[in-house]
Structure formats: structure tokens, C-alpha cells
Design an enzyme around this catalytic site. Structure first.
Site: not given
Length: 256
Positions: A232, A205, A106
Site C-alpha cells: 500500500h 487512515d 490513500s
């Protein structure tokens, strides 16, 4: 998000294709440094770390500043350089003859890119797991288009925290708990999703859509691209598949 991308950047001048799975003595020479996305921590890699270490790899999982068990208040971390300091310090203190493989998830991809620019001579390979992969960070309009999250389809999913006061910009954010499983862990087990909800900490995030990942890949082409049928968080939902792809990427490194 469905379908994660795993991308890797490697040192082209000292790499060549090896057999798919390296021999045990090759595995021992690889040192992987796993970097979490903001809001997560070193804890999110627990399945991948177990698989890698059981196969003979050396693994380091870092908590960036204000994440995981790091005691820093996330609302006092106002720059990316400060947030990324644990990784920079780690690489700064590596022996001169040691190189590592960086793996970032990420927003952890931003940490990898920063490290590539600072410590190229200490990095064998950088692997981006459903991660932000921008060569120069958020520098242009196109960077924001490709790398900035768009969760508008889900409604108001983020809780902002104003550590400097209500009249100042937010200092951190965290995804509301009732959206976490739906957006981050929809293919993960309820046990892992529950664990994450107990351990997540505030931070900026975000989730990168597949089409955004494709755009970043096109602009900064990596050596290899692997596609996972995952949410994810493939370190939870598809750990064995992710492990296998990491091993496949590592097999292309020429050992010293």
C-alpha cells in the site's frame, strides 16, 4: 494490500501527449505537490522527493492538519474541511499564472478531489496513488462500498481515541503497531516500516483493496491507469517504479 493503482485526472483541453521523458526545461516547469494519507505526513515522500528534485522537478510536500510535524491535536480536528485546510491555503496563495500537479496517497485522494472542485484552474493534473478516488466523496451507498476500508480479515487492527469522552464517538484512530508492517508495508524494508511506526499519528487512515480501486476507476474514469506490484506504500517499497510512472504521467502535460 498487494498491487497499487496510480490514477490521474488531467486538464483535457490543454494537454497532449509528449515524448515519454520531457526535456530538462520542461521538467523545471512542473511543480508537484505531494499529499500523504491520514496518519502519515510529508515525511513519507522522502524517497520520491529526492528522485524528483534530482531530476529537475519542483516539489512541495505538505503536512495536513494534525499530521506530520503540524502541532495540531488530531482529536480537535472534527471536519474534513479543517483537516484539509493546509492544502486549500497553499492553493489559494499560488500565483494566478501558476499551476501544479497534485499527487495523493490513500485517503489523500479525498484531498485531491476537494482541491479539483475548488481550484480546477490551478491544477494541471491530479495523480491518485492507491488512493480514494470518488468524484463527490462519500455521498452514496456505492461510495462507501467502493471507498470504505474492510480490514476484518485481520481482526481488531485499529486503536480508537475518544478525545471528546468515552460516551462520544471516536475522534481519531491509529493502526496498531503490530499490524502496520503486515497491512501497510509488507513489501517495504524493515527500516522504512520501523521509521513509519515511529512517525505515524492518529487519524482515520485506511487501505483500499485492488477491487475497490477498480470499481472507483470504472465509475470515474481517469485519463491513464498504471498498475504497480507493490504494497500500500509504493513510496517506500517501489520508489523507482513509482517515480518512473509519475514522470510518464507528467510527460502528457503540455507545457506553457
Amino acid at each position: 494490500m498487494s498491487g497499487g493503482r496510480v490514477e490521474e485526472e488531467k486538464e483535457h483541453t490543454k494537454s497532449e501527449m509528449l515524448p515519454k521523458y520531457p526535456h530538462h526545461h520542461h521538467r523545471q516547469q512542473h511543480h508537484l505537490v505531494l499529499i500523504h494519507g491520514i496518519g502519515h505526513g510529508a515525511w513519507c515522500w522522502y524517497k520520491i522527493r529526492c528522485l524528483l528534485e534530482a531530476s529537475g522537478y519542483k516539489v512541495t510536500c505538505l503536512d495536513l492538519k494534525g499530521a506530520g510535524i503540524d502541532q495540531s491535536d488530531p482529536n480537535t480536528i472534527l471536519t474534513f474541511q479543517d483537516y484539509n485546510k493546509p492544502l486549500i491555503n497553499f492553493l489559494s496563495h499560488l500565483p494566478l499564472d501558476e499551476k501544479v500537479v497534485l499527487v495523493g496517497h490513500s485517503v489523500g485522494g479525498m484531498s485531491l478531489t476537494d482541491a479539483i472542485h475548488r481550484f480546477a484552474n490551478k491544477i494541471h493534473m491530479a495523480i491518485y496513488v492507491a488512493a480514494t478516488m470518488l468524484e463527490h466523496g462519500f455521498s452514496t451507498h456505492q461510495d462507501f462500498k467502493d471507498g470504505k476500508p474492510d480490514l476484518s480479515a485481520f481482526g481488531n487492527v485499529v486503536k480508537f481515541i475518544y478525545g471528546l469522552g468515552p460516551d462520544q464517538p471516536p475522534t481519531s484512530a491509529i493502526m496498531k503497531e503490530n499490524f502496520q508492517h503486515q497491512i501497510l508495508y509488507q513489501m517495504s524494508t524493515l527500516e522504512d516500516s520501523t521509521l513509519a511506526s515511529m512517525l505515524l499519528r492518529p487519524g482515520p487512515d485506511h487501505v483500499i483493496k485492488p477491487e475497490q480501486q477498480d470499481a472507483m476507476i470504472k465509475r470515474w474514469p481517469p485519463s491513464q491507469v498504471f498498475v504497480l506490484d507493490s504494497d500500500h506504500s509504493p513510496f517506500f517499497s517501489t520508489p523507482f517504479v513509482l517515480f518512473g510512472l509519475l514522470v510518464k504521467a507528467l510527460a502528457s502535460i503540455k507545457c506553457c
